[in-house]
Design a protein around this motif. Structure first.
Motif, PDB file in Angstrom:
ATOM      1  N   ILE A 175       0.836  -1.196   0.000  1.00 25.03           N
ATOM      2  CA  ILE A 175       0.000   0.000   0.000  1.00 25.03           C
ATOM      3  C   ILE A 175       0.871   1.247   0.000  1.00 25.03           C
ATOM      4  O   ILE A 175       0.581   2.230  -0.697  1.00 25.03           O
ATOM      5  N   ASP A 176       1.971   1.215   0.744  1.00 29.90           N
ATOM      6  CA  ASP A 176       2.899   2.351   0.759  1.00 29.90           C
ATOM      7  C   ASP A 176       3.511   2.572  -0.622  1.00 29.90           C
ATOM      8  O   ASP A 176       3.804   3.712  -1.000  1.00 29.90           O
ATOM      9  N   ALA A 177       3.698   1.489  -1.383  1.00 36.70           N
ATOM     10  CA  ALA A 177       4.256   1.590  -2.734  1.00 36.70           C
ATOM     11  C   ALA A 177       3.223   2.020  -3.765  1.00 36.70           C
ATOM     12  O   ALA A 177       3.574   2.249  -4.925  1.00 36.70           O
ATOM     13  N   GLY A 178       1.970   2.100  -3.359  1.00 36.14           N
ATOM     14  CA  GLY A 178       0.916   2.509  -4.289  1.00 36.14           C
ATOM     15  C   GLY A 178       0.471   1.398  -5.224  1.00 36.14           C
ATOM     16  O   GLY A 178      -0.114   1.674  -6.277  1.00 36.14           O
ATOM     17  N   ILE A 179       0.722   0.139  -4.856  1.00 38.47           N
ATOM     18  CA  ILE A 179       0.291  -0.982  -5.686  1.00 38.47           C
ATOM     19  C   ILE A 179      -1.209  -1.213  -5.473  1.00 38.47           C
ATOM     20  O   ILE A 179      -1.636  -1.406  -4.330  1.00 38.47           O
ATOM     21  N   PRO A 180      -2.008  -1.183  -6.534  1.00 42.04           N
ATOM     22  CA  PRO A 180      -3.457  -1.402  -6.372  1.00 42.04           C
ATOM     23  C   PRO A 180      -3.763  -2.813  -5.870  1.00 42.04           C
ATOM     24  O   PRO A 180      -3.272  -3.805  -6.423  1.00 42.04           O
ATOM     25  N   LEU A 181      -4.567  -2.894  -4.820  1.00 44.29           N
ATOM     26  CA  LEU A 181      -4.980  -4.167  -4.250  1.00 44.29           C
ATOM     27  C   LEU A 181      -6.501  -4.305  -4.344  1.00 44.29           C
ATOM     28  O   LEU A 181      -7.226  -3.315  -4.268  1.00 44.29           O
ATOM     29  N   LYS A 182      -6.952  -5.531  -4.479  1.00 43.65           N
ATOM     30  CA  LYS A 182      -8.394  -5.785  -4.469  1.00 43.65           C
ATOM     31  C   LYS A 182      -8.968  -5.455  -3.097  1.00 43.65           C
ATOM     32  O   LYS A 182     -10.060  -4.914  -2.979  1.00 43.65           O
ATOM     33  N   GLU A 183      -8.238  -5.836  -2.065  1.00 40.84           N
ATOM     34  CA  GLU A 183      -8.552  -5.497  -0.680  1.00 40.84           C
ATOM     35  C   GLU A 183      -7.372  -5.917   0.179  1.00 40.84           C
ATOM     36  O   GLU A 183      -6.372  -6.441  -0.319  1.00 40.84           O
ATOM     37  N   TYR A 184      -7.448  -5.656   1.463  1.00 40.04           N
ATOM     38  CA  TYR A 184      -6.376  -6.066   2.369  1.00 40.04           C
ATOM     39  C   TYR A 184      -6.289  -7.593   2.390  1.00 40.04           C
ATOM     40  O   TYR A 184      -7.303  -8.283   2.294  1.00 40.04           O
ATOM     41  N   VAL A 185      -5.073  -8.096   2.556  1.00 41.66           N
ATOM     42  CA  VAL A 185      -4.894  -9.494   2.928  1.00 41.66           C
ATOM     43  C   VAL A 185      -4.196  -9.497   4.278  1.00 41.66           C
ATOM     44  O   VAL A 185      -3.157  -8.853   4.457  1.00 41.66           O
ATOM     45  N   CYS A 186      -4.814 -10.148   5.244  1.00 43.15           N
ATOM     46  CA  CYS A 186      -4.287 -10.182   6.607  1.00 43.15           C
ATOM     47  C   CYS A 186      -4.153 -11.630   7.055  1.00 43.15           C
ATOM     48  O   CYS A 186      -4.820 -12.520   6.528  1.00 43.15           O
ATOM     49  N   SER A 187      -3.310 -11.843   8.035  1.00 43.40           N
ATOM     50  CA  SER A 187      -3.088 -13.201   8.512  1.00 43.40           C
ATOM     51  C   SER A 187      -3.071 -13.234  10.032  1.00 43.40           C
ATOM     52  O   SER A 187      -2.648 -12.276  10.687  1.00 43.40           O
ATOM     53  N   CYS A 188      -3.544 -14.362  10.570  1.00 44.12           N
ATOM     54  CA  CYS A 188      -3.576 -14.533  12.018  1.00 44.12           C
ATOM     55  C   CYS A 188      -3.521 -16.031  12.340  1.00 44.12           C
ATOM     56  O   CYS A 188      -3.873 -16.871  11.510  1.00 44.12           O
ATOM     57  N   THR A 189      -3.083 -16.336  13.537  1.00 45.60           N
ATOM     58  CA  THR A 189      -3.024 -17.720  13.998  1.00 45.60           C
ATOM     59  C   THR A 189      -4.072 -17.958  15.082  1.00 45.60           C
ATOM     60  O   THR A 189      -4.561 -17.019  15.712  1.00 45.60           O
ATOM     61  N   ALA A 190      -4.394 -19.223  15.301  1.00 45.70           N
ATOM     62  CA  ALA A 190      -5.322 -19.606  16.364  1.00 45.70           C
ATOM     63  C   ALA A 190      -4.986 -21.020  16.808  1.00 45.70           C
ATOM     64  O   ALA A 190      -4.375 -21.797  16.073  1.00 45.70           O
ATOM     65  N   SER A 191      -5.379 -21.337  18.023  1.00 44.18           N
ATOM     66  CA  SER A 191      -5.121 -22.668  18.563  1.00 44.18           C
ATOM     67  C   SER A 191      -6.170 -22.971  19.624  1.00 44.18           C
ATOM     68  O   SER A 191      -7.140 -22.229  19.792  1.00 44.18           O
ATOM     69  N   LEU A 192      -5.972 -24.083  20.334  1.00 44.91           N
ATOM     70  CA  LEU A 192      -6.890 -24.492  21.390  1.00 44.91           C
ATOM     71  C   LEU A 192      -6.182 -24.479  22.733  1.00 44.91           C
ATOM     72  O   LEU A 192      -5.036 -24.903  22.852  1.00 44.91           O
ATOM     73  N   ALA A 193      -6.897 -24.016  23.754  1.00 43.99           N
ATOM     74  CA  ALA A 193      -6.406 -24.088  25.120  1.00 43.99           C
ATOM     75  C   ALA A 193      -7.363 -24.960  25.920  1.00 43.99           C
ATOM     76  O   ALA A 193      -8.572 -24.966  25.667  1.00 43.99           O
ATOM     77  N   ASN A 194      -6.816 -25.670  26.875  1.00 46.01           N
ATOM     78  CA  ASN A 194      -7.630 -26.543  27.726  1.00 46.01           C
ATOM     79  C   ASN A 194      -8.504 -27.487  26.911  1.00 46.01           C
ATOM     80  O   ASN A 194      -9.632 -27.805  27.294  1.00 46.01           O
ATOM     81  N   ASN A 195      -7.974 -27.863  25.744  1.00 42.85           N
ATOM     82  CA  ASN A 195      -8.582 -28.856  24.859  1.00 42.85           C
ATOM     83  C   ASN A 195      -9.820 -28.393  24.108  1.00 42.85           C
ATOM     84  O   ASN A 195     -10.225 -29.034  23.145  1.00 42.85           O
ATOM     85  N   ASP A 196     -10.459 -27.302  24.512  1.00 41.02           N
ATOM     86  CA  ASP A 196     -11.687 -26.919  23.811  1.00 41.02           C
ATOM     87  C   ASP A 196     -11.925 -25.418  23.724  1.00 41.02           C
ATOM     88  O   ASP A 196     -12.927 -24.976  23.174  1.00 41.02           O
ATOM     89  N   ILE A 197     -11.015 -24.595  24.231  1.00 36.98           N
ATOM     90  CA  ILE A 197     -11.196 -23.144  24.205  1.00 36.98           C
ATOM     91  C   ILE A 197     -10.304 -22.549  23.125  1.00 36.98           C
ATOM     92  O   ILE A 197      -9.074 -22.599  23.236  1.00 36.98           O
ATOM     93  N   PRO A 198     -10.888 -21.981  22.064  1.00 27.92           N
ATOM     94  CA  PRO A 198     -10.052 -21.404  20.998  1.00 27.92           C
ATOM     95  C   PRO A 198      -9.418 -20.098  21.447  1.00 27.92           C
ATOM     96  O   PRO A 198     -10.038 -19.309  22.157  1.00 27.92           O
ATOM     97  N   MET A 199      -8.185 -19.872  21.055  1.00 29.75           N
ATOM     98  CA  MET A 199      -7.509 -18.616  21.367  1.00 29.75           C
ATOM     99  C   MET A 199      -6.776 -18.123  20.124  1.00 29.75           C
ATOM    100  O   MET A 199      -6.371 -18.908  19.264  1.00 29.75           O
ATOM    101  N   VAL A 200      -6.612 -16.809  20.048  1.00 31.09           N
ATOM    102  CA  VAL A 200      -6.134 -16.162  18.833  1.00 31.09           C
ATOM    103  C   VAL A 200      -4.729 -15.615  19.007  1.00 31.09           C
ATOM    104  O   VAL A 200      -4.295 -15.343  20.133  1.00 31.09           O
ATOM    105  N   ASP A 201      -3.999 -15.470  17.883  1.00 26.63           N
ATOM    106  CA  ASP A 201      -2.683 -14.833  17.839  1.00 26.63           C
ATOM    107  C   ASP A 201      -1.705 -15.516  18.803  1.00 26.63           C
ATOM    108  O   ASP A 201      -1.386 -14.999  19.871  1.00 26.63           O
ATOM    109  N   ILE A 202      -1.190 -16.650  18.379  1.00 20.21           N
ATOM    110  CA  ILE A 202      -0.399 -17.511  19.246  1.00 20.21           C
ATOM    111  C   ILE A 202       1.056 -17.058  19.309  1.00 20.21           C
ATOM    112  O   ILE A 202       1.713 -16.873  18.279  1.00 20.21           O
ATOM    113  N   ALA A 203       1.554 -16.870  20.517  1.00 21.76           N
ATOM    114  CA  ALA A 203       2.953 -16.502  20.731  1.00 21.76           C
ATOM    115  C   ALA A 203       3.827 -17.760  20.742  1.00 21.76           C
ATOM    116  O   ALA A 203       3.325 -18.885  20.809  1.00 21.76           O
TER     117      ALA A 203
END
Length: 256
Positions: free
Chosen positions: A148-176
């Protein structure tokens, strides 16, 4: 006893004090270099990434690679030798770096309007300065800002994120990184948050079908929340173009 038991305390806090649905703090800045056509620096927790974009420019090297209907996208991923606790012998060119470059190419190619630049080439270089989990996701998010800083036309943002499970059944986001080591499978998703399209999905291990849908939903929600943060950073950058800008800082925790 599953190692996942250790990821959430009895009061629902993770090892770094976040709730299960909270992102790590994201700080980002556009236009950090003068030489590239576009550049960005992004911190996602303790993971730190630099991205630079060159182009569109004339195809270099073998001219026969040039395409009459779209541009060539070249993506290169590398990690600084000091980015992890173990010093890397080869910052680029190894199997992992090649795989990450291909995955980065897949995510960015899905949103760049390549048909606008026939007979041309766009180069995207991403370097990890410090790795603390969610490395691929941070690279995609930083590369989006640099494009975007370079001025390249994009269809829309592309973003990425991670997720996992805690305590066997609780989903949590953005894993360190510590959670990746102590926990089980991690799901990485790259998506277009506005349209809801998934452009890449990777699992470190298998998920049970009963859990996959809720973990995927958590990762997609993380992509949407990250899009809001990146969008605000870009708006702040546009307002401050030509001035000495500070950080686009998101001290508040984002989650639902």
């Amino acid at each position: 006893m599953s190692r996942n038991k250790e990821l959430l305390s009895k009061i629902g806090l993770r090892l770094d004090g976040r709730r299960a649905n909270e992102l790590r703090r994201i700080r980002c800045k556009l236009g950090v270099f003068g030489q590239p056509d576009g550049s960005a620096y992004l911190e996602q927790g303790l993971t730190k990434v630099l991205a630079a974009v060159y182009g569109p420019h004339q195809v270099r090297g073998n001219k026969s690679k040039a395409r009459h209907d779209e541009c060539i996208l070249n993506c290169q991923f590398s990690m600084a030798v000091f980015s992890t606790s173990e010093r890397k012998k080869r910052p680029r060119g190894d199997r992992k770096s090649t795989e990450m470059s291909l995955h980065l190419h897949q995510a960015l190619l899905s949103v760049i309007k390549t048909e606008l630049y026939p007979w041309s080439q766009i180069d995207v270089y991403v370097e990890v300065l410090h790795a603390d989990g969610g490395v691929y996701s941070a690279c995609v998010n930083a590369a989006t800002l640099a494009l975007i800083d370079a001025g390249i036309p994009l269809k829309e943002y592309v973003c990425s994120c991670t997720a996992s499970l805690a305590n066997n059944d609780i989903p949590m986001v953005d894993i360190a990184h510590q959670e990746e080591m102590l926990g089980g499978a991690t799901l990485t998703v790259a998506a277009m948050p506005m349209s809801g399209k998934i452009v890449l999905m990777e699992m470190s291990q298998r998920f049970h079908m009963d859990h996959l849908s809720k973990v995927m939903e958590k990762a997609l929600q993380g992509c949407k929340d990250i899009k809001v943060i990146l969008d605000q950073a870009i708006r702040d950058h546009v307002k401050d173009v030509g001035c000495s800008t500070g950080w686009a800082n998101t001290n508040q925790k984002v989650g639902r």
